[in-house]
Design an enzyme around this catalytic site. Structure first.
Site, mmCIF file in Angstrom:
data_model
loop_
_atom_site.group_PDB
_atom_site.id
_atom_site.type_symbol
_atom_site.label_atom_id
_atom_site.label_comp_id
_atom_site.label_asym_id
_atom_site.label_seq_id
_atom_site.Cartn_x
_atom_site.Cartn_y
_atom_site.Cartn_z
ATOM 1 N N TYR A 140 1.212 -1.665 -0.044
ATOM 2 C CA TYR A 140 0.228 0.565 -0.592
ATOM 3 C C TYR A 140 1.062 1.363 0.309
ATOM 4 C CZ TYR A 140 -2.584 3.258 1.924
ATOM 5 O OH TYR A 140 -3.496 4.747 1.961
ATOM 6 N N PHE A 168 -1.514 11.146 8.210
ATOM 7 C CA PHE A 168 -1.411 9.885 9.368
ATOM 8 C C PHE A 168 -2.802 9.195 9.959
ATOM 9 C CE2 PHE A 168 3.465 10.250 10.674
ATOM 10 C CZ PHE A 168 3.472 11.055 9.757
ATOM 11 N N ARG A 280 0.017 -8.188 12.782
ATOM 12 C CA ARG A 280 -0.732 -7.659 11.365
ATOM 13 C C ARG A 280 0.859 -7.658 11.325
ATOM 14 N NH1 ARG A 280 -4.835 -3.764 10.469
ATOM 15 N NH2 ARG A 280 -3.562 -2.437 10.725
HETATM 16 N N1 UFG Z 1 -5.069 -2.508 15.353
HETATM 17 C C1 UFG Z 1 -5.125 -3.701 16.635
HETATM 18 N N2 UFG Z 1 -6.442 -4.296 16.072
HETATM 19 C C2 UFG Z 1 -7.574 -3.532 15.237
HETATM 20 C C3 UFG Z 1 -6.921 -2.989 14.143
HETATM 21 C C4 UFG Z 1 -5.915 -2.271 14.202
HETATM 22 O O1 UFG Z 1 -4.998 -4.169 17.230
HETATM 23 O O2 UFG Z 1 -8.765 -5.097 15.243
HETATM 24 C C5 UFG Z 1 -4.245 -2.193 15.030
HETATM 25 C C6 UFG Z 1 -3.409 -1.859 14.182
HETATM 26 O O3 UFG Z 1 -2.035 -3.372 14.579
HETATM 27 C C7 UFG Z 1 -2.030 -0.426 14.309
HETATM 28 C C8 UFG Z 1 -2.787 0.290 14.785
HETATM 29 O O4 UFG Z 1 -4.612 -0.563 15.148
HETATM 30 O O5 UFG Z 1 -1.161 -0.466 15.228
HETATM 31 C C9 UFG Z 1 -3.578 0.526 13.509
HETATM 32 O O6 UFG Z 1 -4.622 0.260 12.422
HETATM 33 P P1 UFG Z 1 -4.681 1.019 11.762
HETATM 34 O O7 UFG Z 1 -5.765 -0.433 10.509
HETATM 35 O O8 UFG Z 1 -6.156 1.367 12.136
HETATM 36 O O9 UFG Z 1 -4.468 1.556 11.064
HETATM 37 P P2 UFG Z 1 -3.385 1.613 10.430
HETATM 38 O O10 UFG Z 1 -2.460 2.196 10.931
HETATM 39 O O11 UFG Z 1 -2.927 0.422 10.070
HETATM 40 O O12 UFG Z 1 -4.209 2.088 9.022
HETATM 41 C C10 UFG Z 1 -3.945 3.300 8.515
HETATM 42 C C11 UFG Z 1 -4.018 4.085 7.624
HETATM 43 C C12 UFG Z 1 -3.683 3.626 6.398
HETATM 44 C C13 UFG Z 1 -2.470 4.228 6.084
HETATM 45 C C14 UFG Z 1 -1.853 3.830 7.322
HETATM 46 C C15 UFG Z 1 -0.226 4.193 8.028
HETATM 47 O O13 UFG Z 1 -5.880 2.870 6.979
HETATM 48 O O14 UFG Z 1 -4.280 3.697 4.644
HETATM 49 O O15 UFG Z 1 -2.551 3.929 8.991
HETATM 50 O O16 UFG Z 1 0.066 3.599 9.000
HETATM 51 F F1 UFG Z 1 -1.718 4.023 5.421
#
Ligand code: UFG
Length: 327
Positions: A140, A168, A280
């Protein structure tokens, strides 16, 4: 200004589209509704179409005398991008290049582009400035970096003006309570935690508690979707001949997964069950913005500066729309 908003029926795009209209711009939303929701947009503004349909894009850009494009349409799940990279390269890279070629064909040369902090990978210095090396660790982030690079090359060769806004963690919902986060499937932390508070899920799975952070869970910088929308309008206003810039959009404050869950418990007044699960794939330990450049260059100041204030808007949305836009 006449603005085409791709992905305007999606989460960030719908909030930005409303903000654009309120600022007096003429907008058209171009969305294939694969992720977006009809309920998130005014129907008379919606054109249902795909980024790969270049002839359609050309006629939309021409017929509506579009002057600038805000490009939100993309696949945006870090975890899924690791499992299905082909979809991400296809949609985010090939799809965006199709849009950019349609723009070139019609002489539209201004774009505000949704980029991401995921382009940084695992940063050497946190909070992250825009000068940090961009070394994404998931497909991504890499697809977004490819387009940042393409925009820079188009600017040099064809005189384009663009802003790459590196979000972010977009979160929260409209203050009015009628726009919010509705992904299918939902993978983002705050909606998942609040759906658990509502009893729609059994427990939150915390992906990893062995990261090098104070409580072992990942740190993210949660930025309210309306603050993101406001930054887009300011960025659009700055575009013009010779103008290109990249900006981080975050609050500058990082919260661990556990702290987010605690904030959701405080706001909802409910106990939220959680279980520790394996890490993850593709998740960096800590991503926090240094957003000084956006403050300086756009005069942008996020209105929602506490995690509670962000969660409060999301909680109102999830309570009033337990099935998302289907409600
Ligand atoms: N997480 C959990 N349990 C869940 C879902 C998420 O522990 O059920 C954790 C993830 O591992 C991560 C944090 O919560 O550490 C945030 O996760 P999100 O999925 O909410 O967001 P991300 O950080 O993975 O992704 C978001 C956006 C992307 C962007 C990214 C940059 O969705 O578009 O931030 O890191 F690129």
């Amino acid at each position: 200004m006449n603005v085409l908003v791709t992905g305007g029926a999606g989460y960030v795009g719908s909030h930005a589209a409303r903000c654009l209209e309120r600022a007096g711009h003429e907008i058209w939303i171009y969305d294939n509704l694969s992720e977006g929701n009809r309920g998130a947009v005014r129907q008379q503004r919606l054109i249902v179409g795909d980024l790969m349909d270049r002839p359609k894009l050309v006629s939309v850009l021409r017929d509506h005398r579009v002057e600038s494009v805000m490009h939100f349409a993309a696949s945006a799940y870090v975890g899924v991008s690791v499992e299905r990279p082909a979809d991400y390269y296809q949609n985010n890279v090939v799809g965006t290049l199709s849009l950019m070629e349609a723009m070139r064909e019609t002489g539209v040369n201004r774009m505000v582009f949704s980029s991401t902090c995921a382009t940084y990978g695992i940063p050497e210095i946190v909070p992250i400035t825009e000068n940090e090396k961009q070394q994404p660790i998931n497909p991504y982030g890499f697809t977004k970096l490819v387009i940042e690079r393409a925009l820079s090359d188009y600017a040099a060769a064809y005189g384009w003006s663009y802003a790459a806004l590196r979000y972010f963690n977009a979160s929260g919902a409209a203050a009015e309570g009628d726009l919010g986060e509705d992904h299918d499937p939902e993978t983002h932390l705050i909606p998942i935690v609040l759906q658990t508070a509502l009893g729609q899920r059994e427990a939150v799975l915390v992906f990893g508690d062995d990261y090098p952070t104070p409580d072992g869970t990942c740190i993210r910088d949660y930025i309210h979707v309306e603050d993101l929308a406001a930054a887009h309008i300011s960025a659009l206003n700055r575009l013009g001949p010779g103008v290109q810039f990249q900006l981080n959009l975050g609050t500058g404050a990082g919260f661990t997964v556990r702290q987010v869950i605690d904030a959701c418990e405080r706001v909802s007044g409910r106990k939220i069950p959680c279980r520790i699960a394996p890490r993850r794939a593709g998740d960096p330990p800590a991503l926090v913005a240094n957003a000084e450049r956006a403050r300086r260059e756009l005069g942008w100041h996020p209105k929602y500066t506490t995690i509670e204030s962000i969660v409060e808007t999301a909680w109102r949305w999830h309570q009033s729309h337990p099935q998302g836009y289907a409600d």
